[in-house]
Design a protein around this motif. Structure first.
Motif, PDB file in Angstrom:
ATOM      1  N   PRO A   1       0.794  -1.238   0.000  1.00  0.00           N
ATOM      2  CA  PRO A   1       0.000   0.000   0.000  1.00  0.00           C
ATOM      3  C   PRO A   1       0.823   1.285   0.000  1.00  0.00           C
ATOM      4  CG  PRO A   1      -1.052  -1.602   1.418  1.00  0.00           C
ATOM      5  CD  PRO A   1       0.257  -2.211   0.993  1.00  0.00           C
ATOM      6  N   TYR A   2       2.048   1.233   0.508  1.00  0.00           N
ATOM      7  CA  TYR A   2       2.888   2.429   0.506  1.00  0.00           C
ATOM      8  C   TYR A   2       4.111   2.282  -0.383  1.00  0.00           C
ATOM      9  CZ  TYR A   2      -0.366   4.281   3.728  1.00  0.00           C
ATOM     10  OH  TYR A   2      -1.547   4.746   4.255  1.00  0.00           O
ATOM     11  N   GLY A   3       4.087   1.298  -1.281  1.00  0.00           N
ATOM     12  CA  GLY A   3       5.081   1.237  -2.343  1.00  0.00           C
ATOM     13  C   GLY A   3       6.233   0.291  -2.139  1.00  0.00           C
ATOM     14  N   GLY A   4       6.209  -0.563  -1.125  1.00  0.00           N
ATOM     15  CA  GLY A   4       7.271  -1.540  -0.953  1.00  0.00           C
ATOM     16  C   GLY A   4       7.055  -2.759  -1.822  1.00  0.00           C
ATOM     17  N   PRO A   5       8.107  -3.373  -2.356  1.00  0.00           N
ATOM     18  CA  PRO A   5       7.943  -4.565  -3.198  1.00  0.00           C
ATOM     19  C   PRO A   5       7.371  -5.710  -2.392  1.00  0.00           C
ATOM     20  CG  PRO A   5      10.254  -4.184  -2.712  1.00  0.00           C
ATOM     21  CD  PRO A   5       9.530  -2.980  -2.238  1.00  0.00           C
ATOM     22  N   ALA A   6       6.218  -6.229  -2.790  1.00  0.00           N
ATOM     23  CA  ALA A   6       5.488  -7.225  -2.014  1.00  0.00           C
ATOM     24  C   ALA A   6       5.598  -8.629  -2.590  1.00  0.00           C
ATOM     25  CB  ALA A   6       4.013  -6.824  -1.919  1.00  0.00           C
ATOM     26  N   LYS A   7       6.360  -8.808  -3.645  1.00  0.00           N
ATOM     27  CA  LYS A   7       6.538 -10.126  -4.256  1.00  0.00           C
ATOM     28  C   LYS A   7       7.132 -11.106  -3.246  1.00  0.00           C
ATOM     29  CE  LYS A   7       9.441 -12.403  -7.723  1.00  0.00           C
ATOM     30  NZ  LYS A   7      10.296 -13.118  -6.745  1.00  0.00           N
ATOM     31  N   ALA A   8       6.557 -12.305  -3.143  1.00  0.00           N
ATOM     32  CA  ALA A   8       7.115 -13.351  -2.297  1.00  0.00           C
ATOM     33  C   ALA A   8       8.380 -13.891  -2.960  1.00  0.00           C
ATOM     34  CB  ALA A   8       6.105 -14.470  -2.098  1.00  0.00           C
ATOM     35  N   ILE A   9       9.512 -13.712  -2.305  1.00  0.00           N
ATOM     36  CA  ILE A   9      10.786 -14.101  -2.914  1.00  0.00           C
ATOM     37  C   ILE A   9      10.842 -15.603  -3.180  1.00  0.00           C
ATOM     38  CG2 ILE A   9      13.285 -14.144  -2.593  1.00  0.00           C
ATOM     39  CD1 ILE A   9      13.007 -11.690  -0.819  1.00  0.00           C
ATOM     40  N   PHE A  10      10.368 -16.375  -2.214  1.00  0.00           N
ATOM     41  CA  PHE A  10      10.452 -17.827  -2.336  1.00  0.00           C
ATOM     42  C   PHE A  10       9.067 -18.455  -2.470  1.00  0.00           C
ATOM     43  CE2 PHE A  10      14.311 -16.630   0.063  1.00  0.00           C
ATOM     44  CZ  PHE A  10      15.255 -17.008  -0.880  1.00  0.00           C
ATOM     45  N   GLY A  11       8.184 -17.791  -3.214  1.00  0.00           N
ATOM     46  CA  GLY A  11       6.891 -18.384  -3.495  1.00  0.00           C
ATOM     47  C   GLY A  11       7.045 -19.710  -4.231  1.00  0.00           C
ATOM     48  N   LYS A  12       6.116 -20.605  -4.013  1.00  0.00           N
ATOM     49  CA  LYS A  12       6.233 -21.961  -4.553  1.00  0.00           C
ATOM     50  C   LYS A  12       5.128 -22.252  -5.577  1.00  0.00           C
ATOM     51  CE  LYS A  12       8.183 -23.457  -0.147  1.00  0.00           C
ATOM     52  NZ  LYS A  12       8.014 -24.309   1.059  1.00  0.00           N
ATOM     53  N   GLY A  13       5.500 -22.953  -6.607  1.00  0.00           N
ATOM     54  CA  GLY A  13       4.529 -23.461  -7.560  1.00  0.00           C
ATOM     55  C   GLY A  13       4.091 -22.503  -8.644  1.00  0.00           C
ATOM     56  N   GLU A  14       4.712 -21.316  -8.745  1.00  0.00           N
ATOM     57  CA  GLU A  14       4.308 -20.410  -9.823  1.00  0.00           C
ATOM     58  C   GLU A  14       4.572 -21.063 -11.181  1.00  0.00           C
ATOM     59  OE1 GLU A  14       6.543 -19.511  -7.477  1.00  0.00           O
ATOM     60  OE2 GLU A  14       6.184 -17.465  -6.757  1.00  0.00           O
ATOM     61  N   PRO A  15       3.701 -20.848 -12.145  1.00  0.00           N
ATOM     62  CA  PRO A  15       3.912 -21.452 -13.463  1.00  0.00           C
ATOM     63  C   PRO A  15       5.089 -20.842 -14.213  1.00  0.00           C
ATOM     64  CG  PRO A  15       2.002 -20.002 -13.485  1.00  0.00           C
ATOM     65  CD  PRO A  15       2.415 -20.130 -12.055  1.00  0.00           C
ATOM     66  N   ALA A  16       5.577 -19.677 -13.761  1.00  0.00           N
ATOM     67  CA  ALA A  16       6.704 -19.017 -14.423  1.00  0.00           C
ATOM     68  C   ALA A  16       7.259 -17.963 -13.480  1.00  0.00           C
ATOM     69  CB  ALA A  16       6.263 -18.376 -15.740  1.00  0.00           C
ATOM     70  N   GLY A  17       8.357 -17.340 -13.864  1.00  0.00           N
ATOM     71  CA  GLY A  17       8.922 -16.253 -13.090  1.00  0.00           C
ATOM     72  C   GLY A  17       8.146 -14.970 -13.292  1.00  0.00           C
ATOM     73  N   TYR A  18       8.517 -13.926 -12.533  1.00  0.00           N
ATOM     74  CA  TYR A  18       7.789 -12.658 -12.609  1.00  0.00           C
ATOM     75  C   TYR A  18       8.141 -11.853 -13.850  1.00  0.00           C
ATOM     76  CZ  TYR A  18      12.048 -10.179 -11.233  1.00  0.00           C
ATOM     77  OH  TYR A  18      13.317  -9.664 -11.195  1.00  0.00           O
ATOM     78  N   GLN A  19       9.198 -12.260 -14.582  1.00  0.00           N
ATOM     79  CA  GLN A  19       9.540 -11.585 -15.826  1.00  0.00           C
ATOM     80  C   GLN A  19       9.967 -12.611 -16.859  1.00  0.00           C
ATOM     81  OE1 GLN A  19      12.897  -8.982 -15.506  1.00  0.00           O
ATOM     82  NE2 GLN A  19      14.228 -10.509 -14.593  1.00  0.00           N
ATOM     83  N   SER A  20       9.868 -12.224 -18.116  1.00  0.00           N
ATOM     84  CA  SER A  20      10.232 -13.134 -19.196  1.00  0.00           C
ATOM     85  C   SER A  20      10.630 -12.316 -20.414  1.00  0.00           C
ATOM     86  CB  SER A  20       9.063 -14.058 -19.536  1.00  0.00           C
ATOM     87  OG  SER A  20       9.421 -14.968 -20.559  1.00  0.00           O
TER      88      SER A  20
END
Length: 650
Positions: free
Chosen positions: A467-486
Motif C-alpha cells: 500500500p505504501y510502495g514496498g515490493p510485495a513479491k514473495a521471494i520464495f513463493g512456490k509453484g508459480e507457473p513461471a517467473g515474474y519476468q520473461s
C-alpha cells in the motif's frame, strides 16, 4: 500493407491519441476548480504557416480542425480543459503586439465542449509564432496546484524572443505537477529540434504528425494509449539539511526534490499522535538510469545514531526504459528507545548508486498506524505461499493508470490492456488481512508481421507493491507457473507473481514479509522494455489475470478501536473497474501457512522496502534490486493479423 505504410497509418493519431489519453486521465479524477487537479490546456498554433499544405495536399489547419473536433466529441464531461491560440490577431512581427499575440479563447472548465468547438471553427492561420510567451501565459492559466498539462501543437519554430526551451524549463521547475507535451506538425530541422527541447525541458513527450491522415485516423483506437509517464503527486514540502529545522511530515502525500550534493541529506520530522504507533513512509520517484538507489532511515532526534528503521529502495530496469524506484521504511521496532519515542526524524539520502538521482523530484506517502490493543490471538508470521491455479476468462477492457494517484481499482478477474515499451502502468488491488494476491500473464504467439518485437531480449514483467510502495513479491513463493519476468517470445510464454498472506506479525520478518504486514490497496504494475531509443513506438495488447486469494481473517484490534485508512493517501480519487461476478476467476481457498521464527527488522536491503539479495532461481537480476522495480508482466493476446498498434514517438 508494408510495415512502413502501417507505421504511418496507425501512428496517424499521435495528436488525437495524446490529447485523449491526457483527457482520459483528467477525467479519472473529478476535481473542482478550486483544487486545481487534472487540468489540460491546449495551446494551438494559428500562425500564417498553418495555411500551408501538409503531406497529403490538404492544409494543416484543415487537418488540425478535424482532429480537434473529434477529440472534443470524445471529451468526458468532467474533464477540465481550456484552449489558447497564438498568432491569431496580429499579422506581422513588425506590427505592435505580434510577440504577445496569444489569447485564452476558452477558459479552463468542465462541460465546455460547445465553446471549444466554436473556438475551433474560428481557428484560422494568420500571424507569427510567439511560443515562449504563450507558454508563460498558459502556465498562468493553469494555476499553481494539482496535476496540470500544457499540450502545445505547432508547425514551426519561435519567431520572437526569448527561446521557448529555457522558458519550458523554468515553467516545469516552478510546478512539480506540471508538464508540457508537444506535437510537431510537419516540422523538421531547427523547428523540430526546438520543439523537442520544449517537451524535454518541460518534462513532457514529443510526437510527430506529418499529414491529415496522421491527425484523423485511429483516434478511437489510440484514445486509451500513449507513452504515459509515471506521475508523482502531493503537497509540496522542503526537507531540511539540518535535523533541528526539519519540517513536520504528517499523514498524506508529499513532494520534494532530492539533495543536489552526493553527501547531502534531507530531514523530516514525524510526531506520534499515539504512543507506540507505527509510521509507514513510502518513497517513490521515476528513476533516470538503470541502477539507482536511495537510503532512508528513521532516527531519534536526540541521537542520530539510534536507528529505528531503514530501507534502501532500488530500481533496476531495461535499457532505454522508464523505471520506478519505490520502497518503504517503517518505524516498527522492538527497541525500547524506539518504542518510547514521541518523535522520529526521517533521513533521506544517497548510496554509492545514487549519482543520477541528485535534484530529482520524489514523492513521500505517510501513514501512522495506531498501536494494537494486544498481539494475543494474532496469526504468526506467514510461510512462503503456494500458487493456486486460476484460469483467465472473459477479459474486460480497462484503462490503466500511470501513477499511484490514478491507478484504477480492480478485483479478481481478467483484464485487457495495451502497454507501450518503456511505460509504467498501475492498478489497485485491495487485499484484506488474511488475503494475498496472485497475478498471471501469458503471451500468445505473435503474428508474422509482429515477430520483430521478439528480436533481441525484450523483457516484460509484473510487480506488486504494498500500500505504501514496498515490493510485495514473495521471494520464495512456490509453484508459480513461471517467473515474474520473461523475454517476449514469438511462440508465447507465461509470467506470474504472488504475494504472501497479509498478517500483522509479518512486520517482524524480512523484506517480503514486512511489505505484506498492512492490509489495504496494493499496486500491480506492468512494464515492457524498450530496445532502442529510436525504435518505432507501438502498443501491445495484453490481458492481466488477478486473483485475491483467501477469506479475510486475523485483523488486529487497534487501540481505541482506531482502524487504518480504507485507502492509501493519494492526491486524487480513482474509479473502480470491477468485472461482474460471472467474469471473475474462482481461485480455491488459500492454504494454511506455517509459522517460521521472526527474522528481525531493519535488515539492510529489506527494512520493509527491499527483498534482500536472494535470487529466486529464475532468469533475471538479483531479487534485492528487481523487487523494487515496477517492471511488469501480463497476458499478451496476439496472433493472426498483426495486433500491434503503431504510433510515432521520438
Amino acid at each position: 500493407m508494408s510495415r512502413r505504410s502501417r507505421l504511418r497509418r496507425i501512428t496517424a493519431a499521435a495528436l488525437g491519441g495524446l490529447i485523449l489519453v491526457t483527457l482520459t486521465l483528467v477525467g479519472m479524477a473529478p476535481a473542482s476548480a478550486e483544487d486545481g487537479n487534472g487540468k489540460l490546456l491546449l495551446v494551438l498554433d494559428s500562425s500564417g504557416s498553418m495555411k500551408e499544405k501538409a503531406g497529403d495536399g490538404k492544409t494543416k489547419i484543415e487537418a488540425a480542425k478535424t482532429a480537434l473536433n473529434n477529440v472534443v466529441d470524445a471529451l468526458p464531461d468532467q474533464a477540465q480543459v481550456g484552449m489558447r491560440v497564438y498568432g491569431a490577431t496580429v499579422f506581422d512581427r513588425k506590427d505592435e503586439g505580434a510577440c504577445q499575440d496569444t489569447q485564452l479563447v476558452v477558459p479552463i472548465g468542465t462541460g465546455n465542449q460547445a465553446k471549444l468547438k466554436a473556438a475551433i471553427g474560428k481557428y484560422k492561420p494568420y500571424g507569427e509564432t510567439p511560443i515562449a510567451y504563450s507558454l508563460e501565459q498558459a502556465a498562468k492559466d493553469l494555476g499553481t496546484e494539482g496535476q496540470r498539462t500544457i499540450l502545445l501543437v505547432s508547425d514551426g519554430e519561435e519567431t520572437c524572443v526569448p527561446d521557448p526551451c529555457p522558458v519550458a524549463q523554468k515553467i516545469a521547475d516552478a510546478g512539480i505537477d506540471l508538464k508540457i507535451d508537444v506535437v510537431g506538425f510537419n516540422v523538421s530541422g531547427k523547428a523540430e529540434r526546438q520543439l523537442r527541447c520544449v517537451a524535454d525541458k518541460g518534462n513532457g513527450d514529443y510526437y510527430d504528425a506529418d499529414d491529415t491522415e496522421e491527425l484523423e485516423e485511429s483516434l478511437s483506437r489510440l484514445s486509451t494509449r500513449a507513452f504515459r509517464p509515471f506521475r508523482l503527486g502531493g503537497t509540496p514540502i522542503t526537507g531540511s539539511d539540518e535535523p533541528a529545522t526539519a519540517p513536520d511530515l504528517g499523514p498524506g502525500s508529499w513532494l520534494d526534490k532530492l539533495p543536489t550534493e552526493a553527501e547531502a541529506v534531507k530531514y523530516y520530522r514525524l510526531k506520534r499522535t499515539k504512543a507506540q504507533s507505527t509510521f509507514w513512509i513510502g518513497a517513490s520517484l521515476q528513476a533516470p538510469s538503470s541502477r539507482t538507489q536511495l537510503a532512508m532511515k528513521l532516527v531519534l532526534p536526540e541521537d542520530l545514531d539510534e536507528t529505528c528503521g531503514w530501507a534502501y529502495p532500488s530500481a533496476l530496469g531495461g535499457k532505454h526504459s522508464r523505471m520506478l524506484l519505490s520502497g518503504v521504511v517503517s518505524s516498527h521496532s522492538k527497541d525500547k528507545d524506539c518504542l518510547a519515542a514521541t518523535e522520529f526524524l526521517l533521513h533521506v539520502g544517497f548510496t554509492d548508486f545514487s549519482d543520477s538521482l541528485a535534484g530529482q523530484k520524489f514523492q513521500l506517502r505517510v501513514y501512522e498506524e495506531p498501536p494494537v490493543s494486544t498481539r494475543v490471538g494474532l496469526p504468526a508470521e506467514v510461510d512462503d505461499p503456494h500458487w493456486q491455479s486460476m484460469a483467465p476468462r472473459n477479459p474486460k477492457t480497462i484503462q490503466p493508470g500511470s501513477s499511484f494517484a490514478d491507478a484504477p481499482t480492480i478485483t479478481s478477474g481478467t483484464y485487457k490492456v495495451d502497454v507501450m515499451p518503456g511505460e509504467i502502468q498501475t492498478f489497485k488491488v485491495k487485499a484484506d488481512w488474511g488475503q494475498r494476491i496472485q497475478v498471471l500473464g501469458q503471451i500468445a504467439k505473435l503474428a508474422k508481421a509482429d515477430e520483430w518485437v521478439a528480436r533481441g531480449a525484450r523483457r516484460y514483467s509484473v510487480g506488486v507493491l504494498s500500500p505504501y510502495g514496498g515490493p510485495a513479491k514473495a521471494i520464495f513463493g512456490k509453484g508459480e507457473p513461471a517467473g515474474y519476468q520473461s523475454i517476449v517470445s514469438r511462440q508465447g510464454n507465461e509470467v506470474a507473481v504472488q504475494t504472501k498472506e497479509v498478517r500483522w506479525a509479518n512486520r517482524d520478518g524480512s523484506g517480503d514479509e514486512q511489505n505484506n504486514a498492512l492490509a489495504g490497496e496494493f499496486y500491480v504494475t506492468i512494464q515492457l522494455d524498450r530496445e532502442a531509443e529510436d525504435e518505432p513506438a507501438f502498443a501491445l495488447p495484453m490481458t492481466l489475470t488477478v486473483g485475491v486469494i483467501g477469506t479475510p481473517n486475523g485483523a488486529p484490534q487497534y487501540a481505541n478501536d482506531a482502524p487504518p485508512p480504507a485507502e492509501t493517501p493519494s492526491p486524487s480519487a480513482t474509479p473502480s473497474s470491477e468485472p461482474p461476478a460471472s467474469e471473475s476467476p474462482e481461485p480455491p481457498a488459500s492454504q494454511p501457512a506455517s509459522n517460521p521464527p521472526a527474522s528481525g527488522n531493519g535488515q539492510p536491503g529489506d527494512g520493509g522496502s527491499g527483498e534482500g539479495t536472494e535470487n529466486d532461481g529464475r532468469t533475471g537480476p538479483p531479487a534485492g534490486l528487481t523487487a523494487a522495480l515496477v517492471t511488469g508482466a501480463v497476458v499478451l493476446v496476439g496472433g493472426g493479423t498483426g495486433l500491434l498498434v503503431w504510433l510515432r514517438r521520438h
